[in-house]
Design an enzyme around this catalytic site. Structure first.
Site, PDB file in Angstrom:
ATOM      1  N   ASP A  52       8.183  -0.423  -0.444  1.00  0.00           N
ATOM      2  CA  ASP A  52       8.110   0.200   0.876  1.00  0.00           C
ATOM      3  C   ASP A  52       6.964   1.199   0.951  1.00  0.00           C
ATOM      4  O   ASP A  52       6.344   1.558  -0.059  1.00  0.00           O
ATOM      5  CB  ASP A  52       9.427   0.927   1.187  1.00  0.00           C
ATOM      6  CG  ASP A  52      10.593  -0.033   1.373  1.00  0.00           C
ATOM      7  OD1 ASP A  52      10.343  -1.198   1.729  1.00  0.00           O
ATOM      8  OD2 ASP A  52      11.746   0.390   1.162  1.00  0.00           O
ATOM      9  N   TYR A 113      13.627   0.030 -11.355  1.00  0.00           N
ATOM     10  CA  TYR A 113      13.096   1.155 -10.597  1.00  0.00           C
ATOM     11  C   TYR A 113      13.589   2.463 -11.206  1.00  0.00           C
ATOM     12  O   TYR A 113      14.663   2.506 -11.826  1.00  0.00           O
ATOM     13  CB  TYR A 113      13.580   1.112  -9.143  1.00  0.00           C
ATOM     14  CG  TYR A 113      12.833   0.159  -8.240  1.00  0.00           C
ATOM     15  CD1 TYR A 113      11.753   0.590  -7.469  1.00  0.00           C
ATOM     16  CD2 TYR A 113      13.210  -1.175  -8.143  1.00  0.00           C
ATOM     17  CE1 TYR A 113      11.079  -0.284  -6.627  1.00  0.00           C
ATOM     18  CE2 TYR A 113      12.540  -2.057  -7.301  1.00  0.00           C
ATOM     19  CZ  TYR A 113      11.479  -1.597  -6.544  1.00  0.00           C
ATOM     20  OH  TYR A 113      10.800  -2.453  -5.714  1.00  0.00           O
TER      21      TYR A 113
END
Length: 250
Positions: A52, A113
């Protein structure tokens, strides 16, 4: 056509995410422009995922096809030349020849992540860590994180109205650790939904702050309703840190 994998990393701060946007700067567009310029052919690049806006990647793979066949030395020279042309926020570590069927996105079997939190001001790391103003209960947060392994539908942590066909994911690892002055959340899965990691992080932080219980956290997962989950954390503290493939792909 010859297919090549690119191993790269980028600071996501100036970009509107990985994917090409009609009205915003993207990592994918930056790479395609420079590759096409230097290779003298139109190059389309496919990434291993779609980070994103503002999210970073310290380990990222992409692939492209070219009519040209390069030797190992030529790929090293090309890597050096690409880095000299690319903006300072993107680095290419290596370009590898692969079989024509290898796919940077579909062949990835695990992605990891990390989200970075700090309870102190970090003047030299503030661009990559989000400061909070209380010490959360890390034991409760880790206990709640274990509930993620019991489910595979994470609609409650997904941004609404996305183009994904399914909200099913398999989570392999989810754990909080103190590393120096930072509290780091590490999570691995076969795939992630849009905004998923930041939403999970914010909801687990609510557990650590005593705003919700572990049972409440599990009920949020069961609800499949994004409105029930916690706040999505800021993007600047999130990193894609590892992408893994089956042996033999790279």
């Amino acid at each position: 056509m010859n297919r090549y994998f690119i191993k790269l990393a980028y600071n996501g701060a100036p970009f509107h995410g990985w994917q090409i946007q009609p009205n915003g700067r993207s990592v994918q567009q930056e790479l395609e422009n420079v590759f096409s310029l230097l290779l003298h052919e139109t190059i389309s690049i496919t990434g291993c995922g779609r980070t994103d806006t503002g999210v970073h990647a310290s380990d990222f793979y992409a692939h492209f096809d070219s009519a040209q066949q390069f030797s190992e030395q030529e790929l090293q020279n090309l890597t050096h030349k690409l880095n000299s042309f690319l903006c300072k926020e993107i680095v290419i570590y290596k370009i590898l020849p692969v079989v024509p069927t290898a796919h940077a996105r579909f062949d990835a079997i695990k992605r990891t992540y990390q989200y970075h939190l700090s309870i102190q001001k970090l003047p030299f790391q503030y661009q990559f860590s989000h400061q909070i103003f209380c010490r959360p209960n890390i034991d409760l947060m880790n206990e709640a994180a274990q509930k993620l392994f019991l489910y595979n539908d994470f609609s409650c942590f997904s941004k609404a109205h996305t183009q994904t066909k399914t909200n099913l994911c398999t989570i392999f690892h989810a754990h909080w650790d103190w590393v120096g002055d930072e509290l780091i959340f590490t999570i691995s899965a076969n795939r992630f939904l849009r905004n998923m990691v930041r939403a999970i992080t914010g909801t687990l932080l609510d557990v650590g702050r005593g705003k919700i219980s572990i049972d409440d956290f599990e009920k949020i997962i069961q609800s499949k309703n994004r409105c029930d989950a916690g706040t999505s954390m800021p993007a600047h503290a999130l990193f894609l840190t590892k992408v893994e493939y089956e042996d033999g792909i790279l």
